[in-house]
Design a protein around this motif. Structure first.
Motif, PDB file in Angstrom:
ATOM      1  N   ALA A 237      -1.971   2.141   5.270  1.00 26.91           N
ATOM      2  CA  ALA A 237      -2.734   0.907   5.472  1.00 26.91           C
ATOM      3  C   ALA A 237      -2.581   0.417   6.898  1.00 26.91           C
TER       4      ALA A 237
ATOM      5  N   LEU B  86      -7.561   1.419   4.380  1.00 20.89           N
ATOM      6  CA  LEU B  86      -6.724   2.188   3.463  1.00 20.89           C
ATOM      7  C   LEU B  86      -6.961   3.670   3.667  1.00 20.89           C
TER       8      LEU B  86
ATOM      9  N   ALA C 125       0.833  -1.206   0.000  1.00 24.98           N
ATOM     10  CA  ALA C 125       0.000   0.000   0.000  1.00 24.98           C
ATOM     11  C   ALA C 125       0.863   1.249   0.000  1.00 24.98           C
TER      12      ALA C 125
END
Length: 401
Positions: free
Chosen positions: A223, A236, A216
């Motif tokens: 994340a 997220l 991420a």
């Protein structure tokens, strides 16, 4: 070792011990001269590091005097440092400290000790330095292991609070301690979305949280990750396009669907996204052809059928409601179109209007609701929305409750 050699060795150790103060002072001076980052530390941190260096020099003298009795001494020299020591300086910086101290001592031996003592002391220093290096690596490995275990528990607590709708300032603070910035990422967005899917097999989930966070981060997003039973939950942040991010994370989930909750403004509002994602995961088996990942809002009809009250109200308010404005001609048209099996001509005949009028009205339906009646999937969503709207608001033209 004979008695004479023993007496000579002990005398050499006594002479070395007499110089420990000078060696410690010289070590601190060498650090300040050769290590720019050392000069940037606070006075308290420099004091702790100086104490560790002095402890190491004293330990070396004791070890030199009797290596067998003090065999564990190299691993104990970091005991005088506080637990925060490993957060103040990195392992690389610790290696620089050890290297600087050893180089200083090897140079100082020529000035502080008799020439006959120097070779034996230098040889012992080389052996001792290797033990100190291993000891430093052990300290940092243990610290990383403890910090990793604590971070994992803290991260699981934050994710659980988001799922349960208990996010508050304390949760934000805990997330910040885990590296969550709460600021816009490379996409220029600070929004948050919750993603839910099946957890990988037990043998494959040991490092899944670290892998998800790393992937991420490479995609420009924050994340937080936790495994809750048989599901993997990822929060997220910093992206308005979570589906694109999840496509890069999908292989870390177990087999089966992955549901992406709607984007919300921040971590405090993430419960809305989490609730939709969890409901979507429960309902997604009703749509075998669902994409992977699938947005929770794409599962509104299945969520409604599975008992999700939020999805029902959303369909009734955002889909059925706009069709009831005016005289309800759009509602009548789309209803007739669906009842006729999706035939524009049959709809036109049933309503005594031209086929082009039907097409125009269906286009207006798509513009108002976002669902295209000519698309089979959208037509299914519209049919469920009409049924729910009539149940929740039986009087056309009135606001949907």
């Amino acid at each position: 070792m004979g008695k004479a050699e023993t007496r000579a060795h002990l005398a050499r150790a006594d002479r070395l011990q007499g110089q420990t103060g000078a060696l410690a002072t010289a070590a601190t001076a060498a650090m300040e001269e050769k290590l720019p980052w050392f000069r940037g530390l606070s006075a308290q941190d420099r004091s702790w590091i100086g104490l560790v260096a002095q402890s190491g020099i004293t330990a070396f003298v004791d070890w030199f005097r009797d290596p067998e009795e003090h065999s564990s001494m190299p691993t104990r020299i970091f005991g005088s440092a506080p637990r925060e020591f490993t957060r103040v300086i990195s392992l690389h910086q610790t290696v620089d400290l050890v290297r600087t101290t050893i180089e200083m001592m090897e140079t100082a031996f020529d000035d502080l000790l008799p020439a006959d003592d120097v070779p034996a002391v230098r040889e012992a220093m080389q052996r001792y330095a290797r033990e100190v290096a291993f000891a430093a690596a052990t300290v940092y490995a243990q610290a990383a292991e403890m910090r990793g275990a604590w971070d994992a528990r803290l991260e699981a607590l934050v994710v659980d609070s988001v799922i349960r709708g208990e996010a508050d300032d304390s949760v934000r603070s805990r997330a910040s301690a885990l590296g969550w910035t709460g600021a816009a990422g490379t996409t220029g967005s600070a929004e948050v979305a919750v993603v839910v899917g099946r957890a990988p097999a037990a043998e494959g989930n040991a490092n899944v949280a670290d892998a998800v966070r790393h992937a991420a981060r490479e995609a420009g997003a924050d994340a937080l990750c936790a495994i809750q039973g048989d599901r993997l939950v990822v929060v997220l942040g910093g992206t308005s396009k979570p589906v694109e991010i999840v496509q890069r994370l999908a292989h870390w989930f177990g087999p089966g669907p992955i549901v992406v909750g709607p984007v919300v403004k921040d971590l405090m509002a993430a419960v809305t996204s989490a609730r939709a994602a969890v409901a979507g995961l429960r309902a997604v088996p009703a749509w075998p052809a669902a994409p992977r990942p699938v947005q929770a809002d794409e599962l509104l009809p299945e969520r409604s059928l599975s008992g999700d009250g939020h999805a029902r109200r959303q369909l009734a308010t955002e889909v059925y409601g706009p069709l009831t404005v005016g005289e309800g001609v759009l509602l009548d048209t789309v209803s007739a179109y669906l009842d006729s099996g999706g035939s524009i001509e049959a709809t036109a005949r049933a309503m005594f209007i031209h086929a082009n009028t039907v097409r125009y009205r269906l286009k207006r339906v798509a513009d108002l609701t976002g669902y295209q009646p000519l698309n089979p999937r959208d037509a299914f969503t519209l049919r469920v929305a009409l049924a729910l709207g009539r149940l929740l608001n039986p009087e056309p033209g009135n606001p949907v409750l």
